[in-house]
Motif scaffolding. Structure first.
Motif, PDB file in Angstrom:
ATOM      1  N   GLN A 144     -10.453  -3.164   3.778  1.00  0.00           N
ATOM      2  CA  GLN A 144     -10.562  -2.886   5.207  1.00  0.00           C
ATOM      3  C   GLN A 144      -9.581  -1.810   5.663  1.00  0.00           C
ATOM      4  OE1 GLN A 144     -10.231  -6.503   7.443  1.00  0.00           O
ATOM      5  NE2 GLN A 144     -11.622  -7.645   6.056  1.00  0.00           N
ATOM      6  N   GLY A 145      -8.650  -1.430   4.826  1.00  0.00           N
ATOM      7  CA  GLY A 145      -7.654  -0.432   5.196  1.00  0.00           C
ATOM      8  C   GLY A 145      -6.259  -0.987   5.015  1.00  0.00           C
ATOM      9  N   THR A 146      -5.239  -0.180   5.321  1.00  0.00           N
ATOM     10  CA  THR A 146      -3.848  -0.603   5.143  1.00  0.00           C
ATOM     11  C   THR A 146      -3.417  -1.492   6.305  1.00  0.00           C
ATOM     12  OG1 THR A 146      -3.036   1.375   6.271  1.00  0.00           O
ATOM     13  CG2 THR A 146      -3.295   1.500   3.876  1.00  0.00           C
ATOM     14  N   GLY A 147      -2.442  -2.388   5.986  1.00  0.00           N
ATOM     15  CA  GLY A 147      -1.849  -3.222   7.031  1.00  0.00           C
ATOM     16  C   GLY A 147      -2.784  -4.277   7.571  1.00  0.00           C
ATOM     17  N   ASP A 158       0.855  -1.195   0.000  1.00  0.00           N
ATOM     18  CA  ASP A 158       0.000   0.000   0.000  1.00  0.00           C
ATOM     19  C   ASP A 158       0.891   1.246   0.000  1.00  0.00           C
ATOM     20  OD1 ASP A 158      -2.265  -1.694   0.295  1.00  0.00           O
ATOM     21  OD2 ASP A 158      -1.849  -1.837   2.457  1.00  0.00           O
ATOM     22  N   GLY A 159       0.657   2.164  -0.915  1.00  0.00           N
ATOM     23  CA  GLY A 159       1.432   3.407  -0.957  1.00  0.00           C
ATOM     24  C   GLY A 159       2.672   3.335  -1.804  1.00  0.00           C
ATOM     25  N   ILE A 183       5.431  -9.664   9.912  1.00  0.00           N
ATOM     26  CA  ILE A 183       5.847  -9.231   8.575  1.00  0.00           C
ATOM     27  C   ILE A 183       5.266  -7.847   8.266  1.00  0.00           C
ATOM     28  CG2 ILE A 183       5.591  -9.728   6.121  1.00  0.00           C
ATOM     29  CD1 ILE A 183       5.694 -12.713   6.850  1.00  0.00           C
ATOM     30  N   ILE A 184       3.984  -7.667   8.518  1.00  0.00           N
ATOM     31  CA  ILE A 184       3.347  -6.362   8.229  1.00  0.00           C
ATOM     32  C   ILE A 184       3.983  -5.261   9.064  1.00  0.00           C
ATOM     33  CG2 ILE A 184       1.186  -5.084   8.420  1.00  0.00           C
ATOM     34  CD1 ILE A 184      -0.292  -7.657   7.707  1.00  0.00           C
ATOM     35  N   GLU A 185       4.270  -5.573  10.320  1.00  0.00           N
ATOM     36  CA  GLU A 185       4.894  -4.580  11.202  1.00  0.00           C
ATOM     37  C   GLU A 185       6.277  -4.200  10.687  1.00  0.00           C
ATOM     38  OE1 GLU A 185       5.708  -2.008  14.330  1.00  0.00           O
ATOM     39  OE2 GLU A 185       3.797  -2.894  13.676  1.00  0.00           O
ATOM     40  N   ALA A 186       7.063  -5.205  10.254  1.00  0.00           N
ATOM     41  CA  ALA A 186       8.426  -4.929   9.769  1.00  0.00           C
ATOM     42  C   ALA A 186       8.388  -4.096   8.486  1.00  0.00           C
ATOM     43  CB  ALA A 186       9.165  -6.244   9.532  1.00  0.00           C
ATOM     44  N   ILE A 187       7.492  -4.431   7.572  1.00  0.00           N
ATOM     45  CA  ILE A 187       7.429  -3.712   6.297  1.00  0.00           C
ATOM     46  C   ILE A 187       6.971  -2.276   6.493  1.00  0.00           C
ATOM     47  CG2 ILE A 187       6.203  -3.651   4.082  1.00  0.00           C
ATOM     48  CD1 ILE A 187       6.294  -6.700   4.084  1.00  0.00           C
ATOM     49  N   SER A 221      -0.872  -5.377   2.534  1.00  0.00           N
ATOM     50  CA  SER A 221      -2.141  -6.072   2.694  1.00  0.00           C
ATOM     51  C   SER A 221      -1.927  -7.523   2.278  1.00  0.00           C
ATOM     52  CB  SER A 221      -3.229  -5.432   1.833  1.00  0.00           C
ATOM     53  OG  SER A 221      -3.466  -4.093   2.236  1.00  0.00           O
ATOM     54  N   VAL A 222      -2.398  -8.474   3.116  1.00  0.00           N
ATOM     55  CA  VAL A 222      -2.083  -9.884   2.896  1.00  0.00           C
ATOM     56  C   VAL A 222      -3.376 -10.688   2.846  1.00  0.00           C
ATOM     57  CG1 VAL A 222      -0.879 -11.920   3.754  1.00  0.00           C
ATOM     58  CG2 VAL A 222       0.112  -9.637   4.108  1.00  0.00           C
TER      59      VAL A 222
END
Length: 588
Positions: free
Chosen positions: A576-579, A431-432, A494-498, A518-519
């Motif tokens: 639902q939004g990012t992350g 995202d972004g 993974i999402i937190e690290a990215i 987004s996964v």
């Protein structure tokens, strides 16, 4: 523990390597420093000669070992054979014990007929005597009876320690004269002799009676044949049935007499002598019950050296005879060369050396031809390496591409058919990322993609698989799962690290940019009912059908469907939004 083993197996079995990556790099054969074809031939010759010499000594030592093993086996079999034959003397004694125990009166004729049958196949048993207990007051009557049978002309007699002479027995309170002696033709001279008078018999006689068991004397000469092989006497006590015989003193008082088995092991060993010579062995038998061993066979000869005293190969076996310990010792009669030598080892050496010479000449010619082939293939190999890189790996992130991802997924699903585990196929979209490309250019966008790939690999386990399938879209597979909980934990990391800021290093000013991920998640097995966590949304989609498809087509459809389902779940996560991450679940 099972999860760890499955993950290690997947990593070892499924990691695909391009063909060119495993080819050993070739030297520049066009260089002036390329080795001459003579060197491989010389090295082969040196190795061949060394190997031939080593093989020669190995074969020679192996021959020696086999010869020793065979000889040891022969000795072991002969030991068991001789020991079994000697041990039969106990059975003979038990037979005589049964005869004399059933009745207090066994006639001389009955004893002789019994002996003719029992001793027929026992040449090592020189005699079996019956020696009753006789009080001094009964001595005259017994001597008269024996003389009436033309036996024991001296009456009850004593033999000298060397068995060279016989004299009338001295007056004692009791005697144990030999009353029956069979075979009579060899033992007539022994009738009337009292073994109690001989020093090495006296203690054995008393021990056998007081202990109520068999007991054996040390080897000694016998008056019947003083120059023949040494003999031993095995004493079997017999007691009066009407008297108690529970304690040593009671047994001595209840003693009726002795069965005396005269055993000459040397006769048995002499019968086997020719067979031993044929097999290349010699034998010695010792009584080792005392501190100084006594040689039973062959009979020691004064001033004559034992020819096998320094034998290079011998084996000793220890026996237990009643009350004594014997040792049977085998020797090899073959000389050292006979044990070790064989023309086969020398023939093998000559053959190997000739073969090495021929092979070295062939190697010299083959090396020259090989050098030409290597030069022709070198450019082809380099080209193949480049093609493999393009075919299997993303050139920007060096992650597997879609083709290699498909192979990974194919093998993961095949393995899961035999394991109680499942995998999570995850499609990730950034995202972004488009804004970064528009503002900072494609070079910075490429840098961001490389950093995202590195962060993704850092958070995955060693058994997991990651790939880039296009643009800012990645796929990663979590393998060897047994529960749903780890999926949420790993993807959250993974999402937190990215989402952490990325420093764009090519700018003078410190510029940081951020992207999120987004996964979408699809499970390889549909019977997983436990949810990852309550907040996960599960979009529904159609189930795929494999009706009418073969196995390969069905597997391909399943892989495509899993990627498609994960992709659908990813788009639901974006809504639902990012992350966010969403688990796909098909309609039932």
């Amino acid at each position: 523990m099972l999860n760890t083993r499955i993950a290690a197996f997947i990593k070892a079995k499924l990691e695909l390597k391009p063909i060119a990556k495993i080819i050993i790099s070739m030297p520049n054969l066009d260089s002036d420093l390329a080795p001459s074809p003579i060197w491989p031939a010389l090295m082969l010759a040196l190795f061949g000669f060394s190997f031939s010499i080593g093989l020669f000594f190995y074969y020679k030592n192996n021959e020696e070992s086999r010869a020793h093993d065979n000889l040891e086996q022969v000795m072991h079999v002969q030991n068991l054979r001789i020991q079994a034959k000697i041990n039969q003397s106990k059975a003979v004694l038990h037979s005589y014990f049964a005869l004399l125990s059933k009745s207090d009166q066994v006639s001389r004729e009955e004893y002789a007929r019994f002996s003719d049958v029992i001793l027929l196949n026992h040449p090592e048993i020189f005699a079996v005597h019956w020696a009753p207990r006789v009080k001094h007051q009964d001595r005259p009557a017994l001597e008269k009876h024996l003389k009436g049978l033309d036996l024991a002309p001296l009456g009850i007699a004593d033999a000298s320690p060397d068995a060279g002479s016989i004299d009338t027995a001295t007056i004692r309170s009791e005697y144990f004269p030999i009353f029956y002696a069979e075979p009579i033709h060899k033992n007539k001279k022994a009738i009337g002799l009292d073994p109690l008078a001989r020093p090495y018999n006296s203690q054995t006689i008393r021990n056998a009676a007081r202990n109520g068991s068999l007991d054996t004397t040390q080897p000694f000469k016998i008056v019947q044949d003083p120059d023949g092989p040494l003999s031993v006497a095995i004493y079997q006590p017999i007691y009066h049935k009407w008297m108690k015989a529970q304690t040593p003193e009671q047994r001595w008082q209840a003693l009726r007499g002795y069965i005396i088995l005269m055993l000459r092991p040397g006769i048995l060993l002499e019968q086997y002598k020719s067979e031993f010579i044929h097999k290349g062995i010699a034998v010695r038998l010792y009584d080792v019950s005392e501190e100084d061993p006594i040689r039973i066979y062959p009979k020691p000869v004064a001033d004559k050296e034992d020819p096998y005293l320094g034998s290079h190969f011998n084996i000793q076996y220890s026996w237990q005879v009643p009350g004594r310990t014997w040792m049977l010792e085998f020797y090899s009669t073959a000389d050292e060369e006979g044990m070790h030598g064989s023309y086969l080892s020398h023939l093998l050496l000559a053959t190997m050396l000739l073969f090495t010479l021929v092979l070295a000449v062939f190697m010299f010619n083959a090396t020259k031809q090989s050098a030409r082939l290597k030069r022709a293939n070198l450019n082809l190999i380099e080209r193949q390496k480049e093609l493999d890189e393009l075919a299997y790996y993303d050139q920007l992130t060096h992650l597997p591409n879609r083709a290699l991802l498909n192979e990974h997924l194919k093998r993961i699903l095949s393995l899961e058919e035999r394991e109680e585990s499942f995998s999570a196929i995850c499609v990730m979209d950034l995202d972004g990322f488009k804004e970064i490309n528009d503002i900072y250019g494609h070079d910075m966008g490429d840098f961001v993609l490389q950093e995202v790939a590195n962060r993704l690999l850092d958070k995955l386990r060693d058994s997991d698989v990651a790939a880039r399938i296009g643009g800012d879209e990645f796929v990663f597979i979590l393998t060897g799962l047994h529960l749903l909980e780890p999926i949420d934990e790993i993807i959250s990391r993974i999402i937190e690290a990215i989402s952490q800021p990325i420093h764009l290093t090519d700018y003078d000013a410190s510029i940081y940019v951020s992207v999120s991920a987004s996964v979408g998640i699809a499970l390889s097995k549909s019977n997983i009912h436990q949810q990852t966590k309550p907040s996960l949304h599960s979009p529904h989609g159609p189930k795929h059908t494999t009706a009418g498809l073969n196995k390969a087509e069905s597997d391909l459809l399943k892989r495509k469907t899993l990627i498609k389902n994960a992709d659908m779940a990813m788009y639901q996560a974006k809504k639902q939004g990012t992350g966010k991450h969403v688990l796909f679940q098909s309609l039932n």
